[in-house]
Motif scaffolding. Sequence first.
Motif, mmCIF file in Angstrom:
data_model
loop_
_atom_site.group_PDB
_atom_site.id
_atom_site.type_symbol
_atom_site.label_atom_id
_atom_site.label_comp_id
_atom_site.label_asym_id
_atom_site.label_seq_id
_atom_site.Cartn_x
_atom_site.Cartn_y
_atom_site.Cartn_z
ATOM 1 N N ARG A 178 11.372 -11.240 3.912
ATOM 2 C CA ARG A 178 11.171 -12.543 4.548
ATOM 3 C C ARG A 178 9.940 -13.244 3.989
ATOM 4 N NH1 ARG A 178 9.064 -13.709 9.751
ATOM 5 N NH2 ARG A 178 9.778 -15.773 10.355
ATOM 6 N N ALA A 179 8.833 -12.511 3.887
ATOM 7 C CA ALA A 179 7.589 -13.096 3.363
ATOM 8 C C ALA A 179 7.765 -13.560 1.922
ATOM 9 C CB ALA A 179 6.444 -12.081 3.464
ATOM 10 N N VAL A 180 8.397 -12.740 1.105
ATOM 11 C CA VAL A 180 8.628 -13.114 -0.293
ATOM 12 C C VAL A 180 9.553 -14.325 -0.367
ATOM 13 C CG1 VAL A 180 9.677 -12.337 -2.465
ATOM 14 C CG2 VAL A 180 8.105 -10.823 -1.225
ATOM 15 N N GLY A 181 10.567 -14.359 0.473
ATOM 16 C CA GLY A 181 11.478 -15.503 0.507
ATOM 17 C C GLY A 181 10.787 -16.800 0.905
ATOM 18 N N LEU A 182 9.710 -16.691 1.682
ATOM 19 C CA LEU A 182 8.945 -17.869 2.104
ATOM 20 C C LEU A 182 7.879 -18.275 1.091
ATOM 21 C CD1 LEU A 182 8.505 -16.992 5.884
ATOM 22 C CD2 LEU A 182 9.910 -18.830 4.927
ATOM 23 N N GLY A 183 7.683 -17.451 0.053
ATOM 24 C CA GLY A 183 6.719 -17.818 -0.983
ATOM 25 C C GLY A 183 5.563 -16.876 -1.176
ATOM 26 N N ALA A 184 5.516 -15.765 -0.445
ATOM 27 C CA ALA A 184 4.444 -14.787 -0.630
ATOM 28 C C ALA A 184 4.680 -13.972 -1.902
ATOM 29 C CB ALA A 184 4.361 -13.840 0.572
ATOM 30 N N LYS A 185 3.602 -13.429 -2.435
ATOM 31 C CA LYS A 185 3.667 -12.550 -3.603
ATOM 32 C C LYS A 185 3.167 -11.174 -3.173
ATOM 33 C CE LYS A 185 1.675 -11.875 -8.164
ATOM 34 N NZ LYS A 185 0.639 -12.312 -9.104
ATOM 35 N N VAL A 186 3.903 -10.118 -3.528
ATOM 36 C CA VAL A 186 3.469 -8.755 -3.203
ATOM 37 C C VAL A 186 2.338 -8.376 -4.152
ATOM 38 C CG1 VAL A 186 4.134 -6.329 -3.092
ATOM 39 C CG2 VAL A 186 5.756 -8.084 -2.350
ATOM 40 N N LEU A 187 1.189 -7.994 -3.579
ATOM 41 C CA LEU A 187 0.045 -7.543 -4.375
ATOM 42 C C LEU A 187 -0.043 -6.025 -4.425
ATOM 43 C CD1 LEU A 187 -2.737 -9.996 -3.115
ATOM 44 C CD2 LEU A 187 -1.272 -10.223 -5.144
ATOM 45 N N LEU A 188 0.421 -5.361 -3.365
ATOM 46 C CA LEU A 188 0.354 -3.905 -3.287
ATOM 47 C C LEU A 188 1.494 -3.416 -2.409
ATOM 48 C CD1 LEU A 188 -1.267 -1.212 -3.776
ATOM 49 C CD2 LEU A 188 -2.441 -1.712 -1.617
ATOM 50 N N ASP A 189 2.196 -2.405 -2.885
ATOM 51 C CA ASP A 189 3.302 -1.800 -2.143
ATOM 52 C C ASP A 189 2.912 -0.371 -1.787
ATOM 53 O OD1 ASP A 189 5.597 -0.468 -1.287
ATOM 54 O OD2 ASP A 189 6.882 -1.281 -2.862
ATOM 55 N N ARG A 190 2.611 -0.152 -0.503
ATOM 56 C CA ARG A 190 2.361 1.207 -0.009
ATOM 57 C C ARG A 190 3.382 1.544 1.065
ATOM 58 N NH1 ARG A 190 -3.732 1.715 1.579
ATOM 59 N NH2 ARG A 190 -2.673 2.784 3.272
ATOM 60 N N SER A 191 4.589 1.044 0.898
ATOM 61 C CA SER A 191 5.630 1.257 1.897
ATOM 62 C C SER A 191 6.080 2.713 1.978
ATOM 63 C CB SER A 191 6.838 0.360 1.615
ATOM 64 O OG SER A 191 7.364 0.634 0.326
ATOM 65 N N ALA A 192 5.808 3.509 0.930
ATOM 66 C CA ALA A 192 6.188 4.919 0.936
ATOM 67 C C ALA A 192 5.030 5.831 1.352
ATOM 68 C CB ALA A 192 6.697 5.325 -0.456
ATOM 69 N N ASP A 193 3.877 5.260 1.673
ATOM 70 C CA ASP A 193 2.702 6.043 2.077
ATOM 71 C C ASP A 193 2.985 6.729 3.409
ATOM 72 O OD1 ASP A 193 0.122 6.645 3.406
ATOM 73 O OD2 ASP A 193 -0.751 5.624 1.673
ATOM 74 N N GLU A 194 2.799 8.032 3.475
ATOM 75 C CA GLU A 194 3.103 8.771 4.701
ATOM 76 C C GLU A 194 2.116 8.473 5.828
ATOM 77 O OE1 GLU A 194 3.776 12.946 4.134
ATOM 78 O OE2 GLU A 194 5.016 12.604 2.363
ATOM 79 N N ASP A 195 0.873 8.129 5.493
ATOM 80 C CA ASP A 195 -0.149 7.895 6.515
ATOM 81 C C ASP A 195 -0.158 6.460 7.031
ATOM 82 O OD1 ASP A 195 -1.088 10.539 6.401
ATOM 83 O OD2 ASP A 195 -2.359 10.057 4.687
ATOM 84 N N GLU A 196 0.063 5.495 6.155
ATOM 85 C CA GLU A 196 0.005 4.092 6.563
ATOM 86 C C GLU A 196 0.911 3.265 5.653
ATOM 87 O OE1 GLU A 196 -3.471 1.246 8.133
ATOM 88 O OE2 GLU A 196 -3.718 1.835 6.035
ATOM 89 N N GLN A 197 2.092 2.957 6.141
ATOM 90 C CA GLN A 197 3.039 2.175 5.364
ATOM 91 C C GLN A 197 2.655 0.707 5.457
ATOM 92 O OE1 GLN A 197 6.616 3.292 7.365
ATOM 93 N NE2 GLN A 197 6.857 5.161 6.181
ATOM 94 N N LEU A 198 2.479 0.064 4.292
ATOM 95 C CA LEU A 198 2.082 -1.330 4.307
ATOM 96 C C LEU A 198 2.385 -2.029 3.005
ATOM 97 C CD1 LEU A 198 -0.747 -1.983 2.542
ATOM 98 C CD2 LEU A 198 -1.730 -0.632 4.356
ATOM 99 N N TYR A 199 2.365 -3.346 3.081
ATOM 100 C CA TYR A 199 2.377 -4.227 1.920
ATOM 101 C C TYR A 199 1.159 -5.131 2.034
ATOM 102 C CZ TYR A 199 7.285 -3.165 0.885
ATOM 103 O OH TYR A 199 8.462 -2.543 0.562
ATOM 104 N N VAL A 200 0.550 -5.421 0.890
ATOM 105 C CA VAL A 200 -0.460 -6.462 0.809
ATOM 106 C C VAL A 200 0.178 -7.614 0.035
ATOM 107 C CG1 VAL A 200 -2.763 -7.124 0.028
ATOM 108 C CG2 VAL A 200 -2.332 -4.766 0.789
ATOM 109 N N PHE A 201 0.080 -8.809 0.579
ATOM 110 C CA PHE A 201 0.664 -10.006 -0.001
ATOM 111 C C PHE A 201 -0.421 -11.038 -0.291
ATOM 112 C CE2 PHE A 201 3.750 -8.274 3.009
ATOM 113 C CZ PHE A 201 4.936 -8.302 2.302
#
Length: 134
Positions: A98-121
């Motif tokens: 959704r964020a990318v579709g609205l115009g955000a750019k992914v800067l960091l993908d930690r979606s597979a991190d076991e301790d803290e799943q996140l994206y930085v945009f």
Amino acid sequence: MSAPHLLHTVLDAVEIRREAEFWRQLLDLVYRPGDEAGEGDDEVDWLVLTRDDGTRVLAFQRVAEQARSTWPSPEVPQQLHLDLTVDTPAELSAQRDRAVGLGAKVLLDRSADEDEQLYVFADPEGHPFCIFVA
């Protein structure tokens, strides 16, 4: 004596309407009455987004120029970033799309991190923000 109350967070933006519209859609907010899109947008220098009940959340201030954050490289620091949360990894994936579709750019993908799943945009103006599973 009581502490001051946070009214809203203000983001600088060169393209103020594009920036406000990105955050309006991402966070499902509404414009403060009178700030809706319309004629004269080129002259608008301040916009406010609220919740449906009128509680202010974000405001946007037009600037002539601003350096985009170079995070994670330190040349131009973040200066401020917003943290957003979702409840599940599936929601994290959906909000990434959704964020990318609205115009955000992914800067960091930690979606597979076991301790803290996140994206930085980066939002359309380059402001970093995170979405993570809380």
